[in-house]
Design a protein around this motif. Structure first.
Motif, PDB file in Angstrom:
ATOM      1  N   ILE A 175     -34.000  14.026  -2.063  1.00 38.20           N
ATOM      2  CA  ILE A 175     -33.696  14.081  -0.626  1.00 38.20           C
ATOM      3  C   ILE A 175     -33.753  12.666  -0.053  1.00 38.20           C
ATOM      4  CG2 ILE A 175     -34.448  14.966   1.613  1.00 38.20           C
ATOM      5  CD1 ILE A 175     -35.549  17.388   0.107  1.00 38.20           C
ATOM      6  N   ALA A 177     -31.550  10.022   3.228  1.00 36.39           N
ATOM      7  CA  ALA A 177     -30.765   9.997   4.453  1.00 36.39           C
ATOM      8  C   ALA A 177     -29.519   9.157   4.231  1.00 36.39           C
ATOM      9  CB  ALA A 177     -31.581   9.432   5.610  1.00 36.39           C
ATOM     10  N   LEU A 197     -29.363  14.271   6.798  1.00 33.01           N
ATOM     11  CA  LEU A 197     -30.269  14.514   5.686  1.00 33.01           C
ATOM     12  C   LEU A 197     -29.437  14.946   4.486  1.00 33.01           C
ATOM     13  CD1 LEU A 197     -33.254  16.451   7.296  1.00 33.01           C
ATOM     14  CD2 LEU A 197     -33.367  14.235   6.159  1.00 33.01           C
ATOM     15  N   GLU A 199     -29.430  16.346   0.506  1.00 33.87           N
ATOM     16  CA  GLU A 199     -30.129  16.899  -0.645  1.00 33.87           C
ATOM     17  C   GLU A 199     -29.185  16.854  -1.834  1.00 33.87           C
ATOM     18  OE1 GLU A 199     -31.024  20.762  -3.089  1.00 33.87           O
ATOM     19  OE2 GLU A 199     -30.057  20.942  -1.132  1.00 33.87           O
ATOM     20  N   PRO A 220     -29.670  16.634  10.978  1.00 28.26           N
ATOM     21  CA  PRO A 220     -31.128  16.628  11.097  1.00 28.26           C
ATOM     22  C   PRO A 220     -31.640  17.184  12.422  1.00 28.26           C
ATOM     23  CG  PRO A 220     -30.258  14.423  11.376  1.00 28.26           C
ATOM     24  CD  PRO A 220     -29.103  15.279  10.967  1.00 28.26           C
ATOM     25  N   THR A 224     -34.557  20.621   8.901  1.00 26.48           N
ATOM     26  CA  THR A 224     -35.417  19.621   8.296  1.00 26.48           C
ATOM     27  C   THR A 224     -35.999  20.207   7.022  1.00 26.48           C
ATOM     28  OG1 THR A 224     -37.224  18.064   8.707  1.00 26.48           O
ATOM     29  CG2 THR A 224     -37.518  20.304   9.541  1.00 26.48           C
TER      30      THR A 224
END
Length: 250
Positions: A175, A177, A197, A199, A220, A224
């Motif tokens: 994870i 940004a 965000l 993943e 985001p 979260t």
């Protein structure tokens, strides 16, 4: 009984019926509603306190603290299962599905030879009708080819593939940004360069053979992540959580 009471309270918190900051029904009110004794009611409230959904106690009435709800491994892979477990409405728009030769990066991630066929899927995921996440997924050919005969907008691809006997037992998540590029911005209705965000995930069989590589990008202000660990647990638990819209914009 305590699980039914806790599940109903989670649903009411998730859909905003019990807003962040509001009082949770009292033990006597819950007992009357469910025809339950004090024991199951207290168990249900204790479970929600442990999850961080409610606070209070020691003479103070319990209040809603958060709408963030943790979930087990299979619902982290499945956006649809995660949303439905919160009492929210998941949605998806399949924008592209295509057979392509594996790039060097994809081949390394999925342990393939460069140029081997893979299936790449681009979907926009929605939460209660709001664009929330962009899903870019690459499957090995033997798995991904099943999707050409599947209606990908019908719900969870993870559930469909599992139902076809595909082993998706192990996942590794990274994870971080990233800034929204032009495509991200257009799909999510945000400004180019806005933070997202991300993943990144490799999903494999129980024996460790990679089946899927995914790059999922979340707004985001809507979602979260939570990591829970303890001295007793061997590994931390990772959970995805929706943000309270009013709280996130205040």
């Amino acid at each position: 009984m305590h699980e039914r009471i806790a599940s109903d309270l989670r649903r009411r918190i998730a859909n905003g019926e019990l807003a962040v900051g509001s009082l949770v029904p009292s033990e006597s009110q819950l007992g009357e509603q469910w025809g339950a004794s004090r024991g199951p009611v207290r168990q249900a409230l204790a479970a929600l306190r442990a999850e961080g959904l409610i606070g209070g106690g020691r003479g103070k009435p319990p209040t809603v603290r958060s709408r963030a709800v943790a979930q087990p491994f299979e619902t982290f892979l499945s956006f649809s299962s995660w949303a439905e477990g919160l009492g929210r409405i998941p949605g998806q728009r399949t924008l592209e599905i295509a057979r392509r030769p594996a790039s060097a990066e994809v081949a390394d991630a999925l342990e393939l030879e460069e140029g081997e066929p893979v299936v790449q899927l681009l979907r926009l995921r929605l939460l209660d009708g709001t664009p929330t996440m962009i899903e870019r997924t690459t499957f090995v050919w033997e798995v991904g080819r099943m999707l050409f005969d599947h209606e990908c907008d019908s719900g969870s691809i993870f559930a469909f593939l599992s139902g076809q006997g595909v082993d998706l037992s192990v996942a590794r998540h990274v994870i971080d940004a990233v800034a929204a590029d032009a495509a991200d911005a257009a799909l999510l209705g945000i400004a180019q360069g806005a933070p997202l965000l991300r993943e990144q995930r490799i999903t494999a069989t129980a024996s460790g053979r990679p089946m899927e590589r995914s790059d999922d990008r979340y707004r985001p202000d809507l979602v979260t992540f939570i990591i829970e660990n303890s001295q007793q647990a061997g590994r931390p638990a990772l959970a995805r959580s929706p943000l309270d819209t009013q709280e996130s914009t205040s």
